[in-house]
Design a protein around this motif. Structure first.
Motif, mmCIF file in Angstrom:
data_model
loop_
_atom_site.group_PDB
_atom_site.id
_atom_site.type_symbol
_atom_site.label_atom_id
_atom_site.label_comp_id
_atom_site.label_asym_id
_atom_site.label_seq_id
_atom_site.Cartn_x
_atom_site.Cartn_y
_atom_site.Cartn_z
ATOM 1 N N GLY A 240 0.723 -1.323 0.052
ATOM 2 C CA GLY A 240 0.125 0.092 -0.041
ATOM 3 C C GLY A 240 0.938 1.327 0.025
ATOM 4 O O GLY A 240 0.223 2.341 -0.198
ATOM 5 N N GLN A 241 2.138 1.400 0.146
ATOM 6 C CA GLN A 241 2.922 2.620 0.089
ATOM 7 C C GLN A 241 2.813 3.261 -1.460
ATOM 8 O O GLN A 241 2.722 4.531 -1.534
ATOM 9 N N THR A 242 2.432 2.589 -2.246
ATOM 10 C CA THR A 242 2.199 2.965 -3.440
ATOM 11 C C THR A 242 0.915 2.689 -4.252
ATOM 12 O O THR A 242 0.563 3.159 -5.275
ATOM 13 N N ALA A 243 -0.005 1.998 -3.373
ATOM 14 C CA ALA A 243 -1.258 1.901 -3.566
ATOM 15 C C ALA A 243 -2.369 1.846 -2.744
ATOM 16 O O ALA A 243 -2.756 0.866 -2.431
ATOM 17 N N ALA A 244 -2.429 2.958 -1.852
ATOM 18 C CA ALA A 244 -3.399 3.078 -0.899
ATOM 19 C C ALA A 244 -4.800 3.551 -1.159
ATOM 20 O O ALA A 244 -4.905 4.304 -1.963
ATOM 21 N N LEU A 245 -5.612 3.236 -0.172
ATOM 22 C CA LEU A 245 -7.053 3.722 -0.296
ATOM 23 C C LEU A 245 -7.335 4.313 1.258
ATOM 24 O O LEU A 245 -7.402 4.024 2.137
ATOM 25 N N ALA A 246 -7.720 5.698 0.859
ATOM 26 C CA ALA A 246 -8.426 6.316 2.035
ATOM 27 C C ALA A 246 -9.754 6.673 1.859
ATOM 28 O O ALA A 246 -10.390 7.503 1.051
ATOM 29 N N SER A 247 -10.653 5.980 2.774
ATOM 30 C CA SER A 247 -12.066 6.086 2.656
ATOM 31 C C SER A 247 -12.613 6.670 3.740
ATOM 32 O O SER A 247 -12.499 6.039 4.870
ATOM 33 N N ALA A 248 -13.945 7.556 3.665
ATOM 34 C CA ALA A 248 -14.738 7.957 4.737
ATOM 35 C C ALA A 248 -13.985 8.507 5.691
ATOM 36 O O ALA A 248 -12.754 9.293 5.463
ATOM 37 N N GLY A 249 -14.387 8.653 7.066
ATOM 38 C CA GLY A 249 -13.549 9.298 8.177
ATOM 39 C C GLY A 249 -14.383 10.642 8.911
ATOM 40 O O GLY A 249 -15.612 10.508 8.707
ATOM 41 N N TYR A 250 -13.633 11.345 9.576
ATOM 42 C CA TYR A 250 -14.414 12.360 10.292
ATOM 43 C C TYR A 250 -13.627 13.451 10.360
ATOM 44 O O TYR A 250 -12.404 13.423 10.715
ATOM 45 N N ASN A 251 -14.229 14.857 10.253
ATOM 46 C CA ASN A 251 -13.486 16.039 10.298
ATOM 47 C C ASN A 251 -14.385 17.012 10.986
ATOM 48 O O ASN A 251 -14.486 18.325 10.572
ATOM 49 N N GLY A 252 -15.029 16.799 11.924
ATOM 50 C CA GLY A 252 -16.142 17.433 12.379
ATOM 51 C C GLY A 252 -17.398 16.967 12.230
ATOM 52 O O GLY A 252 -18.396 17.240 12.855
#
Length: 280
Positions: free
Chosen positions: A128-140
């Motif tokens: 995943g260092q060259t193929a990661a996925l960031a999905s959803a989350g929380y920022n307020g």
């Protein structure tokens, strides 16, 4: 069946066992970096003093303190391996899109996420260092944004159907075959059982969690078709319940030894690791 020499049924056996504790007890560390026997946990929240940059490496039998990440943070996403790791997002505060790469000896700053957030869901596996996925989350508030990392920068892709935070411990699947399980959905409290699958382009509804009527802050690991969701926070508080996913439905598995939430998860369905906790 003794006539046909075939199994009438196969009963899978699974169990949790205690392993060596980290040097610093913490919750919400950035993990998913490596495997059950070769793993990093970066940052997290320690009581006291609070947010930390402390990073530890696990070799299958014990933990060693190594070079800290560049900023105190918790609830960061993670992917990659112990020689090529990635940590992204988190709460610093404020919510951050900060991204760092690990080369086996030091951390280096990279291009930030487009949407700063605490990273509860994500994927990437050892590559995943060259193929990661960031999905959803929380920022307020819960977000549904999804971004892919190519080793240099993040790019926006199709959103999840449901904004959610605090889902399955960040680490189920890869960039092109991921699973997001449970979490906190709009409305409070609403500990969701809903799961979504990603095929590299689109998100579709998967099988729903069956234990506790849904939960958040789970330790999740494995693949889209062979995953584990352990512990978490349910309507009644911290839980030890565990479930296995086969690509279409969840079934109850042996409970964790300790009810907990905020643990990090990494590994496969048959060789996983749940790290740290807040026992509630």
């Amino acid at each position: 069946n003794t006539t046909s020499d075939t199994f009438k049924s196969v009963v899978p056996l699974s169990a949790w066992s205690s392993a060596s504790p980290m040097t610093f007890g913490r919750e919400w560390g950035g993990s998913g970096i490596g495997t059950q026997t070769s793993n990093l946990v970066a940052g997290g929240y320690i009581y006291p003093p609070g947010r930390t940059a402390k990073t530890e490496e696990y070799n299958g039998s014990g933990w060693e303190n190594i070079t800290s990440i560049n900023a105190d943070k918790y609830v960061a996403g993670g992917a990659g391996s112990v020689t090529a790791g990635l940590v992204f997002g988190g709460t610093s505060p404020p919510y951050t899109g900060d991204t760092e790469e690990w080369n086996g000896s030091s951390w280096s700053e990279q291009n930030n996420l487009g949407t700063a957030r605490s990273m509860y869901c994500g994927a990437g596996g050892p590559g995943g260092q060259t193929a990661a996925l960031a999905s959803a989350g929380y920022n307020g508030s819960n977000v549904s944004n999804v971004e892919e990392y190519d080793g240099t920068s993040w790019s926006e892709v199709n959103d999840m159907a449901n904004p959610r935070g605090q889902c399955s411990g960040q680490h189920i699947g890869t960039q092109t075959s991921a699973l997001a399980a449970g979490g906190t959905l709009p409305g409070s409290p609403n500990y969701g059982a809903l799961c979504e699958e990603y095929d590299g382009t689109n998100w579709t509804t998967g099988g729903a969690l069956t234990e506790d009527s849904g939960r958040s802050y789970l330790a999740g690991f494995g693949t889209q078709t062979a995953a584990v969701a352990g512990g978490g926070y349910a309507q009644t508080g911290a839980t030890a319940n565990s479930e296995h996913y086969d690509g279409s439905s969840w079934t109850a598995a042996n409970n964790m030894n300790t009810g907990r939430y905020g643990a990090s998860g990494t590994g496969t369905q048959t060789a996983g690791l749940a790290i740290g906790q807040y026992p509630g």
